[in-house]
Design an enzyme around this catalytic site. Structure first.
Site, PDB file in Angstrom:
ATOM      1  N   HIS A  45       0.856  -1.198   0.000  1.00  0.00           N
ATOM      2  CA  HIS A  45       0.000   0.000   0.000  1.00  0.00           C
ATOM      3  C   HIS A  45       0.883   1.236   0.000  1.00  0.00           C
ATOM      4  O   HIS A  45       2.074   1.153   0.301  1.00  0.00           O
ATOM      5  CB  HIS A  45      -0.871   0.002   1.264  1.00  0.00           C
ATOM      6  CG  HIS A  45      -0.045   0.112   2.512  1.00  0.00           C
ATOM      7  ND1 HIS A  45       0.430  -0.990   3.194  1.00  0.00           N
ATOM      8  CD2 HIS A  45       0.457   1.188   3.164  1.00  0.00           C
ATOM      9  CE1 HIS A  45       1.162  -0.597   4.219  1.00  0.00           C
ATOM     10  NE2 HIS A  45       1.201   0.723   4.214  1.00  0.00           N
ATOM     11  N   HIS A 132       5.348   6.355  -1.616  1.00  0.00           N
ATOM     12  CA  HIS A 132       6.060   5.126  -1.991  1.00  0.00           C
ATOM     13  C   HIS A 132       5.347   3.909  -1.414  1.00  0.00           C
ATOM     14  O   HIS A 132       4.525   4.031  -0.503  1.00  0.00           O
ATOM     15  CB  HIS A 132       7.498   5.151  -1.454  1.00  0.00           C
ATOM     16  CG  HIS A 132       7.562   5.080   0.042  1.00  0.00           C
ATOM     17  ND1 HIS A 132       7.376   6.194   0.844  1.00  0.00           N
ATOM     18  CD2 HIS A 132       7.747   4.040   0.891  1.00  0.00           C
ATOM     19  CE1 HIS A 132       7.453   5.827   2.106  1.00  0.00           C
ATOM     20  NE2 HIS A 132       7.671   4.520   2.178  1.00  0.00           N
TER      21      HIS A 132
HETATM   22  P1  ATP Z   1       6.248  -3.732  11.170  1.00  0.00           P
HETATM   23  O1  ATP Z   1       6.156  -2.503  12.032  1.00  0.00           O
HETATM   24  O2  ATP Z   1       5.957  -5.008  11.901  1.00  0.00           O
HETATM   25  O3  ATP Z   1       7.485  -3.774  10.354  1.00  0.00           O
HETATM   26  P2  ATP Z   1       4.533  -2.305   9.334  1.00  0.00           P
HETATM   27  O4  ATP Z   1       5.522  -1.188   9.447  1.00  0.00           O
HETATM   28  O5  ATP Z   1       4.076  -2.724   7.992  1.00  0.00           O
HETATM   29  O6  ATP Z   1       5.038  -3.612  10.098  1.00  0.00           O
HETATM   30  P3  ATP Z   1       2.985  -0.631  11.013  1.00  0.00           P
HETATM   31  O7  ATP Z   1       4.217  -0.298  11.807  1.00  0.00           O
HETATM   32  O8  ATP Z   1       1.707  -0.821  11.744  1.00  0.00           O
HETATM   33  O9  ATP Z   1       3.214  -1.938  10.148  1.00  0.00           O
HETATM   34  O10 ATP Z   1       2.816   0.523   9.951  1.00  0.00           O
HETATM   35  C1  ATP Z   1       1.664   0.676   9.149  1.00  0.00           C
HETATM   36  C2  ATP Z   1       2.028   1.624   8.011  1.00  0.00           C
HETATM   37  O11 ATP Z   1       2.402   2.889   8.531  1.00  0.00           O
HETATM   38  C3  ATP Z   1       3.227   1.159   7.184  1.00  0.00           C
HETATM   39  O12 ATP Z   1       3.037   1.608   5.857  1.00  0.00           O
HETATM   40  C4  ATP Z   1       4.391   1.870   7.815  1.00  0.00           C
HETATM   41  O13 ATP Z   1       5.441   2.081   6.884  1.00  0.00           O
HETATM   42  C5  ATP Z   1       3.771   3.197   8.221  1.00  0.00           C
HETATM   43  N1  ATP Z   1       4.419   3.718   9.423  1.00  0.00           N
HETATM   44  C6  ATP Z   1       4.667   3.046  10.564  1.00  0.00           C
HETATM   45  N2  ATP Z   1       5.241   3.829  11.488  1.00  0.00           N
HETATM   46  C7  ATP Z   1       5.364   5.054  10.922  1.00  0.00           C
HETATM   47  C8  ATP Z   1       5.867   6.312  11.373  1.00  0.00           C
HETATM   48  N3  ATP Z   1       6.368   6.480  12.576  1.00  0.00           N
HETATM   49  N4  ATP Z   1       5.831   7.337  10.497  1.00  0.00           N
HETATM   50  C9  ATP Z   1       5.334   7.204   9.273  1.00  0.00           C
HETATM   51  N5  ATP Z   1       4.832   6.059   8.783  1.00  0.00           N
HETATM   52  C10 ATP Z   1       4.845   4.983   9.593  1.00  0.00           C
END
Ligand code: ATP
Ligand code: MG
Length: 198
Positions: A45, A132
Site C-alpha cells: 500500500h 512510496h
Molecule cells: P512492522 O512494524 O511489523 O514492520 P509495518 O511497518 O508494515 O510492520 P505498522 O508499523 O503498523 O506496520 O505501519 C503501518 C504503516 O504505517 C506502514 O506503511 C508503515 O510504513 C507506516 N508507518 C509506521 N510507522 C510510521 C511512522 N512512525 N511514520 C510514518 N509512517 C509509519
C-alpha cells in the site's frame, strides 16, 4: 477510562493487476538479500498518514474528520515506477517502489490529512511526505544497489499501468510475530465535496 488504543493508518490501495506484477518481482528477487523481510503482496500500500495508537472510544470523531478531509480532495491519477532504498541504496534499511505520477496530489492529500487530524489529537509528521510502497525492511543496513538495478527493469511495465485514486482506506494494523495484519476499517471516498468533483 479504559483507554484501549488501536494502531491506525491511512493508505492508498493499489489495483490487483499492479499487485500481481509487484508480487512477481518480489518473488523473483526476494531471495537475493537474506537480511530483508519482504512485504506480503496483500499488504502492499501507499501510506498517506500514520496515525499510530488511538483511543478506540474516539474513533468516530477521527473517522468523521478523515471523511471531511477526503471530501475536500479530488480523485487523481497515479502511476508507480522506479525503486530505491532508504536512506540510500548502498545502506538500505527499507526498499521501496516509487510513484511516477500523482505524487503531488498524494502529497497534497497527505498534507491535508496531517494538518486536519492534528485537531483530533494525531501527532503531526516531522518528515516531508514521499509517496512510496515499502516492499522490504532490513534488520541491518545492506547494499542493495545491484538488486535494485535488476528490479528496476522488472518494474518497467508499471509505466503502462496508471490507475485512478478515488478513495483511501482507513486501516487498523495488528502487529504480530509473523508480521503485521492490516484490517480495513473503512473505505473513504475522495472528492464528494462542495465542488461536486468525483
Ligand atoms: P512492522 O512494524 O511489523 O514492520 P509495518 O511497518 O508494515 O510492520 P505498522 O508499523 O503498523 O506496520 O505501519 C503501518 C504503516 O504505517 C506502514 O506503511 C508503515 O510504513 C507506516 N508507518 C509506521 N510507522 C510510521 C511512522 N512512525 N511514520 C510514518 N509512517 C509509519
Ligand atoms: Mg512499522
Amino acid at each position: 477510562m479504559s483507554g484501549d488504543r488501536l494502531r491506525l493508518f491511512l493508505a492508498v490501495d493499489i489495483p490487483e493487476e499492479t499487485r500481481r506484477l509487484l508480487a512477481a518481482a518480489l518473488e523473483r528477487y526476494g531471495g537475493e538479500i537474506p537480511e530483508a523481510r519482504w512485504v506480503k503482496a496483500e499488504n502492499l500500500h501507499i501510506t498517506l498518514k500514520f496515525i499510530g495508537g488511538y483511543e478506540e472510544e474516539k474513533l468516530e470523531r477521527l473517522s468523521n474528520e478523515i471523511r471531511k478531509t477526503a471530501a475536500l480532495s479530488a480523485p487523481f491519477r497515479a502511476a508507480l515506477g522506479g525503486c530505491g532504498g532508504f536512506p540510500s541504496p548502498r545502506k538500505a534499511r527499507v526498499l521501496w517502489v516509487g510513484m511516477r505520477g500523482g505524487q503531488e496530489e498524494a502529497a497534497g492529500l497527505a498534507g491535508k490529512l496531517d494538518a486536519r487530524l492534528e485537531k483530533v489529537g494525531v501527532k503531526r509528521e516531522d518528515r516531508p511526505f514521499k509517496g512510496h510502497l515499502t516492499v522490504a525492511r532490513l534488520r541491518r543496513p545492506a547494499d542493495c544497489s545491484s538488486l535494485l538495478g535488476m528490479m528496476e527493469g522488472e518494474l518497467e511495465p508499471l509505466a503502462e499501468m496508471p490507475f485512478e485514486v478515488r478513495e483511501i482506506t482507513f486501516y487498523r494494523s495488528i502487529l504480530g510475530p509473523g508480521g503485521p495484519t492490516y484490517v480495513p476499517l473503512e473505505k473513504i471516498a475522495l472528492g464528494e465535496g462542495e465542488d461536486g468533483k468525483g
